[in-house]
Enzyme design. Sequence first.
Site, PDB file in Angstrom:
ATOM      1  N   CYS A 132      30.508  85.570  43.786  1.00  0.00           N
ATOM      2  CA  CYS A 132      29.423  86.342  43.169  1.00  0.00           C
ATOM      3  C   CYS A 132      28.275  85.414  42.780  1.00  0.00           C
ATOM      4  O   CYS A 132      27.100  85.724  43.002  1.00  0.00           O
ATOM      5  CB  CYS A 132      29.934  87.121  41.960  1.00  0.00           C
ATOM      6  SG  CYS A 132      30.651  86.112  40.649  1.00  0.00           S
ATOM      7  N   SER A 163      33.980  91.640  32.850  1.00  0.00           N
ATOM      8  CA  SER A 163      33.853  91.963  34.274  1.00  0.00           C
ATOM      9  C   SER A 163      34.731  91.062  35.140  1.00  0.00           C
ATOM     10  O   SER A 163      34.811  91.252  36.350  1.00  0.00           O
ATOM     11  CB  SER A 163      32.394  91.825  34.720  1.00  0.00           C
ATOM     12  OG  SER A 163      32.026  90.463  34.809  1.00  0.00           O
ATOM     13  N   ALA A 164      35.369  90.072  34.521  1.00  0.00           N
ATOM     14  CA  ALA A 164      36.199  89.133  35.282  1.00  0.00           C
ATOM     15  C   ALA A 164      37.647  89.605  35.264  1.00  0.00           C
ATOM     16  O   ALA A 164      38.342  89.484  34.257  1.00  0.00           O
ATOM     17  CB  ALA A 164      36.096  87.732  34.690  1.00  0.00           C
ATOM     18  N   GLY A 165      38.083  90.171  36.371  1.00  0.00           N
ATOM     19  CA  GLY A 165      39.459  90.647  36.484  1.00  0.00           C
ATOM     20  C   GLY A 165      40.415  89.515  36.800  1.00  0.00           C
ATOM     21  O   GLY A 165      40.031  88.342  36.852  1.00  0.00           O
ATOM     22  N   ARG A 169      39.713  85.362  37.607  1.00  0.00           N
ATOM     23  CA  ARG A 169      40.271  84.331  36.728  1.00  0.00           C
ATOM     24  C   ARG A 169      41.231  83.401  37.470  1.00  0.00           C
ATOM     25  O   ARG A 169      41.311  82.215  37.176  1.00  0.00           O
ATOM     26  CB  ARG A 169      40.979  84.996  35.537  1.00  0.00           C
ATOM     27  CG  ARG A 169      40.018  85.733  34.628  1.00  0.00           C
ATOM     28  CD  ARG A 169      40.716  86.556  33.561  1.00  0.00           C
ATOM     29  NE  ARG A 169      39.761  87.373  32.828  1.00  0.00           N
ATOM     30  CZ  ARG A 169      39.052  86.959  31.791  1.00  0.00           C
ATOM     31  NH1 ARG A 169      39.193  85.725  31.349  1.00  0.00           N
ATOM     32  NH2 ARG A 169      38.195  87.761  31.193  1.00  0.00           N
ATOM     33  N   ALA A 170      41.952  83.953  38.438  1.00  0.00           N
ATOM     34  CA  ALA A 170      42.906  83.125  39.192  1.00  0.00           C
ATOM     35  C   ALA A 170      42.200  82.177  40.148  1.00  0.00           C
ATOM     36  O   ALA A 170      42.793  81.205  40.613  1.00  0.00           O
ATOM     37  CB  ALA A 170      43.866  84.025  39.969  1.00  0.00           C
ATOM     38  N   ASN A 171      40.929  82.458  40.428  1.00  0.00           N
ATOM     39  CA  ASN A 171      40.205  81.694  41.447  1.00  0.00           C
ATOM     40  C   ASN A 171      39.057  80.858  40.883  1.00  0.00           C
ATOM     41  O   ASN A 171      38.115  80.540  41.595  1.00  0.00           O
ATOM     42  CB  ASN A 171      39.635  82.648  42.507  1.00  0.00           C
ATOM     43  CG  ASN A 171      40.705  83.202  43.424  1.00  0.00           C
ATOM     44  OD1 ASN A 171      41.636  82.499  43.782  1.00  0.00           O
ATOM     45  ND2 ASN A 171      40.577  84.462  43.807  1.00  0.00           N
TER      46      ASN A 171
END
Length: 314
Positions: A132, A163-165, A169-171
């Site tokens: 993004c 907005s950060a799913g 977060r994993a990436n």
Amino acid sequence: MNKKLKVAIIGPGNIGTDLMIKIMRHGEHLEMGAMVGIDPQSDGLARAQRMGVATTHEGVEGLTRLPVFADIDIVFDATSAGAHVRNDAFLRSLKPNIRMVDLTPAAIGPYCIPVVNGAAHDEALNVNMVTCGGQATIPMVAAVSRVAKVHYGEIIASISSKSAGPGTRANIDEFTETTSKAIEAVGGAAKGKAIIILNPAEPPLIMRDTVYCLSELVDEDEIAASVAQMAADVQKYVPGYRLKQKVQFDIIPASRPINIPGVGQRMSGLKTSVFLEVEGAAHYLPAYAGNLDIMTSAAKTTAERMAARILSAA
């Protein structure tokens, strides 16, 4: 030309659901074929089912067992970097020419920023939508680099924590690595750096981005005009994309060079600062989630161009 190509979306989270709604409402050459997840209780799968889309909670293996799979031409992957590598290999073993639009930082295929290099990848079997932050900021680096040689490009993407799913977060590490590489490969900077900030403020703030470029000395008006034109081009598919203020310039003289950590050189030239904000279209996600909206809009734009090329050749 009113024929449309069927698409599947892997990952029924925020991005996958927003992409589905964009395609169902505004698809020009695309129509929904299937939504793919791994959690039978997924809200996204339930929503897709209510909207009449074929679904499976058995991952890409489940997708291949759906009757509609035979008609799927393009697959969007909104999972994670590691999962995308496996998904691409599995689907390609069954359909070698399937088109994959990768919304993870996996970057198996070439980086694609529609407004900068989208036309160059119409024929690619796998394209990577960078991140993004990359979709928002790399056009600005490219706007400077088409006027002047950019020695260093740095971007800071500030997004609402809400907005950060889990996928985002994993990436985080992959985000910074992939964006940094794309600043160089697509933006044209000799060296790139990316920083992401998850802002926990309430109420949530819309996406804000800062772009710094250190380039050779050129006419500042040329850069400002190039940046304004690029912003207008991005607005064609992301209406909420805008410059927050006028482009700022600082001359760094050779007599007082700066050291940039990670670059390690005494550098001088013209420093260009661009300040952006990205408001989402609120098709499914809230307006503050411009970071997700710009990804889904860029992915849809890229797939529409691919589909138009496929249909014109048919």
